[in-house]
Enzyme design. Sequence first.
Site, PDB file in Angstrom:
ATOM      1  N   ARG A 167       7.903   9.375  15.990  1.00  0.00           N
ATOM      2  CA  ARG A 167       6.685   8.714  15.538  1.00  0.00           C
ATOM      3  C   ARG A 167       6.535   7.222  16.075  1.00  0.00           C
ATOM      4  NH1 ARG A 167       7.430   9.422   8.998  1.00  0.00           N
ATOM      5  NH2 ARG A 167       6.467  11.460   9.083  1.00  0.00           N
ATOM      6  N   ARG A 176       6.051   3.267  -1.993  1.00  0.00           N
ATOM      7  CA  ARG A 176       5.351   2.546  -1.380  1.00  0.00           C
ATOM      8  C   ARG A 176       3.865   2.515  -1.922  1.00  0.00           C
ATOM      9  NH1 ARG A 176       6.384   3.972   4.977  1.00  0.00           N
ATOM     10  NH2 ARG A 176       5.365   1.819   5.299  1.00  0.00           N
ATOM     11  N   PRO A 177       3.675   1.918  -3.275  1.00  0.00           N
ATOM     12  CA  PRO A 177       2.462   1.674  -3.771  1.00  0.00           C
ATOM     13  C   PRO A 177       1.301   1.278  -2.933  1.00  0.00           C
ATOM     14  CG  PRO A 177       3.729   0.226  -4.611  1.00  0.00           C
ATOM     15  CD  PRO A 177       4.347   0.739  -3.587  1.00  0.00           C
ATOM     16  N   ILE A 178      -0.049   1.551  -3.478  1.00  0.00           N
ATOM     17  CA  ILE A 178      -1.163   0.996  -2.712  1.00  0.00           C
ATOM     18  C   ILE A 178      -1.932   0.320  -3.363  1.00  0.00           C
ATOM     19  CG2 ILE A 178      -1.072   2.866  -0.543  1.00  0.00           C
ATOM     20  CD1 ILE A 178      -3.450   4.059  -2.025  1.00  0.00           C
ATOM     21  N   ASP A 179      -1.419  -0.110  -4.731  1.00  0.00           N
ATOM     22  CA  ASP A 179      -2.133  -0.868  -5.786  1.00  0.00           C
ATOM     23  C   ASP A 179      -3.048  -2.131  -5.245  1.00  0.00           C
ATOM     24  OD1 ASP A 179       0.664  -1.514  -5.788  1.00  0.00           O
ATOM     25  OD2 ASP A 179      -0.217  -3.368  -7.000  1.00  0.00           O
ATOM     26  N   CYS A 185       6.895   7.697   6.594  1.00  0.00           N
ATOM     27  CA  CYS A 185       8.336   7.408   6.248  1.00  0.00           C
ATOM     28  C   CYS A 185       8.474   7.199   4.850  1.00  0.00           C
ATOM     29  CB  CYS A 185       8.849   6.328   7.295  1.00  0.00           C
ATOM     30  SG  CYS A 185       8.898   6.901   8.790  1.00  0.00           S
ATOM     31  N   LYS A 192       2.956  -0.048  17.737  1.00  0.00           N
ATOM     32  CA  LYS A 192       2.860   1.012  16.890  1.00  0.00           C
ATOM     33  C   LYS A 192       1.831   0.390  15.707  1.00  0.00           C
ATOM     34  CE  LYS A 192       5.506   2.708  13.343  1.00  0.00           C
ATOM     35  NZ  LYS A 192       4.919   2.870  11.895  1.00  0.00           N
ATOM     36  N   ASN A 193       2.357  -0.770  15.072  1.00  0.00           N
ATOM     37  CA  ASN A 193       1.670  -1.027  13.778  1.00  0.00           C
ATOM     38  C   ASN A 193       0.302  -1.707  14.177  1.00  0.00           C
ATOM     39  OD1 ASN A 193       3.582   0.437  12.218  1.00  0.00           O
ATOM     40  ND2 ASN A 193       4.785  -1.403  11.879  1.00  0.00           N
TER      41      ASN A 193
HETATM   42  N1  EPU Z   1       3.383  -3.205  -1.935  1.00  0.00           N
HETATM   43  C1  EPU Z   1       2.853  -3.090  -3.357  1.00  0.00           C
HETATM   44  N2  EPU Z   1       1.589  -2.695  -3.463  1.00  0.00           N
HETATM   45  C2  EPU Z   1       0.954  -2.367  -2.367  1.00  0.00           C
HETATM   46  C3  EPU Z   1       1.465  -2.546  -0.870  1.00  0.00           C
HETATM   47  C4  EPU Z   1       2.593  -2.972  -0.736  1.00  0.00           C
HETATM   48  O1  EPU Z   1       3.579  -3.470  -4.025  1.00  0.00           O
HETATM   49  O2  EPU Z   1      -0.375  -2.255  -2.701  1.00  0.00           O
HETATM   50  C5  EPU Z   1       4.915  -3.637  -1.848  1.00  0.00           C
HETATM   51  C6  EPU Z   1       5.723  -2.702  -0.971  1.00  0.00           C
HETATM   52  O3  EPU Z   1       6.169  -1.763  -2.026  1.00  0.00           O
HETATM   53  C7  EPU Z   1       6.679  -3.391  -0.164  1.00  0.00           C
HETATM   54  C8  EPU Z   1       5.901  -4.816  -0.081  1.00  0.00           C
HETATM   55  O4  EPU Z   1       4.589  -4.847  -0.704  1.00  0.00           O
HETATM   56  O5  EPU Z   1       7.535  -3.832  -1.237  1.00  0.00           O
HETATM   57  C9  EPU Z   1       5.202  -4.592   1.512  1.00  0.00           C
HETATM   58  O6  EPU Z   1       4.894  -3.538   1.870  1.00  0.00           O
HETATM   59  P1  EPU Z   1       3.517  -3.648   2.923  1.00  0.00           P
HETATM   60  O7  EPU Z   1       2.037  -3.227   2.377  1.00  0.00           O
HETATM   61  O8  EPU Z   1       3.577  -4.903   3.740  1.00  0.00           O
HETATM   62  O9  EPU Z   1       4.087  -2.413   3.833  1.00  0.00           O
HETATM   63  P2  EPU Z   1       3.224  -1.374   4.427  1.00  0.00           P
HETATM   64  O10 EPU Z   1       1.749  -2.035   5.059  1.00  0.00           O
HETATM   65  O11 EPU Z   1       2.842   0.183   3.786  1.00  0.00           O
HETATM   66  C10 EPU Z   1       3.789  -1.966   6.965  1.00  0.00           C
HETATM   67  C11 EPU Z   1       4.440  -1.181   8.238  1.00  0.00           C
HETATM   68  C12 EPU Z   1       5.905  -0.877   7.996  1.00  0.00           C
HETATM   69  C13 EPU Z   1       6.718  -2.369   7.659  1.00  0.00           C
HETATM   70  C14 EPU Z   1       5.908  -2.892   6.484  1.00  0.00           C
HETATM   71  C15 EPU Z   1       6.634  -4.321   6.122  1.00  0.00           C
HETATM   72  C16 EPU Z   1       2.532  -0.302   9.271  1.00  0.00           C
HETATM   73  C17 EPU Z   1       1.788   1.211   9.416  1.00  0.00           C
HETATM   74  N3  EPU Z   1       3.506  -0.069   8.522  1.00  0.00           N
HETATM   75  O12 EPU Z   1       4.040  -1.227   5.933  1.00  0.00           O
HETATM   76  O13 EPU Z   1       6.484  -0.301   9.154  1.00  0.00           O
HETATM   77  O14 EPU Z   1       7.945  -1.901   7.140  1.00  0.00           O
HETATM   78  O15 EPU Z   1       4.614  -3.380   6.716  1.00  0.00           O
HETATM   79  O16 EPU Z   1       6.539  -5.165   7.023  1.00  0.00           O
HETATM   80  O17 EPU Z   1       2.076  -1.289   9.630  1.00  0.00           O
HETATM   81  C18 EPU Z   1       7.574   0.940  10.368  1.00  0.00           C
HETATM   82  O18 EPU Z   1       7.039   0.751  11.454  1.00  0.00           O
HETATM   83  O19 EPU Z   1       8.898   1.745  10.581  1.00  0.00           O
HETATM   84  C19 EPU Z   1       7.316   0.516   9.139  1.00  0.00           C
HETATM   85  C20 EPU Z   1       7.788   1.439   8.097  1.00  0.00           C
END
Ligand code: EPU
Length: 421
Positions: free
Chosen positions: A400, A122-125, A117, A22-23
């Site tokens: 999903r 889940r910030p995107i900074d 989810c 998926k990811n």
């Molecule tokens: N974070 C920040 N700022 C950012 C981005 C992330 O502080 O701009 C923090 C998050 O809050 C978290 C950590 O960094 O504490 C890691 O977050 P990451 O960005 O790696 O997560 P993501 O990309 O939003 C993906 C997967 C998730 C999985 C996480 C961690 C996808 C679409 N989603 O999320 O998958 O939990 O990586 O491995 O790839 C799932 O498949 O069920 C799922 C939630």
Amino acid sequence: MTRYEIKGGNLLEGTVTISGAKNAAVAILPAALLVKGKCRVENVPDISDVRILLDILADLGAKIHHEASGVVVLDCTNISEKKPNPELVRKMRASYYLMGALLSRFHKADVALPGGCNFASRPIDQHIKGFMALGADVEETEDYVVLTEGPNGLHGNRISLDVVSVGATVNIMLAATLLPGQTVIENAAKEPHIVDLANFLNTMGAHISGAGTDTVKIRGVESLQGGTYAIIPDQIEAGTYLAAVAATGGNVLVRNVIPKHMDCITSKLQEMGAKFINYDDAIRVQSDGKLRHTTVKTRPYPGFPTDMQAQICVCMTLAQGISRLTESVYETRFFGYCSELTSMGADILINGKTAIVTGHEKLKGATVRAHDLRAGAALVIAGLAAEGTTQVENIHFVERGYERLVEKLRALGADIRRIED
Ligand code: EPU
């Protein structure tokens, strides 16, 4: 309400074939926006997140053809610069990859903030920091992120992520692929789907190196051309079946996996008493359902994945002794399922980032609700292992990310039905 009804207690036996990841799929499909030409993508999982993403791409003008089961041909040569449909964008998390992809292709993007989810903040900074370093001007409102080309133009740059983020690593890779100059991402995520995205882009003509290490280098190219690519198997779907067999007992050959990706999961389940045999692209798991306690801390890859936290927690509730499960990626993830497991008889005490799980011989069936994808998968495992009947509600979360879950489990001997009221 659509739900799963599970009569627990059956051993799982037979063979299950794992779908495409998926990811990886949700990163690779938006990456097709960068390509002028036909991308033939194999091993695409038929899950709702992928269906939504394909609808978004079709709405942008992509020509999409389902050539065969799991094979999608996308042609984004003539897509328009319009805003991705916000209603669809808000239905899933990974729609934020449209930001990087559209910035690369059109030097601008206007994308609604994603949904998906919601088990934690889940910030995107870090994504935004990356876009700015590449020369974008960023305007953020409550609902939208608008990216435009800044006064000095878009260009490669060196970006050191403050946290290891899968999403930021992917988004910066997408954005940088068609920009002039070299981009270096330091403290990059190393998940298998990062490597898969790099392999996809390189197949189409990109110059990306270092994916799978903490330094990813992208040398921008002028254009990408079409090609064929097969998505890797889903590490977490495979891990979910391994955990299910560990919890219920049984003997299952899990096919279409990359055993190396599974080491971080199998090593823990092995400590708990499950047995594994690795083949080239399959793993056999055997369990008598009698598990021992263990200690797990989630970490970015190659550590134990946060996306397997809930599933291994179910194994811990059935293991002899007291297990400790520490979450280091998303602190609040326990709240999505622990109280549901407690209503099935589990004994879980949450102390900050750590769940202390006292194992008991049995769980008992109950009516429980999925609050997110992996929490829902964990409740299914709990239902399979429990005495009596479990109803899992809110299963749209599960759908999903798991292709044909009911069909695959029934083929292994599980008594599970999808009920639509
Ligand atoms: N974070 C920040 N700022 C950012 C981005 C992330 O502080 O701009 C923090 C998050 O809050 C978290 C950590 O960094 O504490 C890691 O977050 P990451 O960005 O790696 O997560 P993501 O990309 O939003 C993906 C997967 C998730 C999985 C996480 C961690 C996808 C679409 N989603 O999320 O998958 O939990 O990586 O491995 O790839 C799932 O498949 O069920 C799922 C939630």
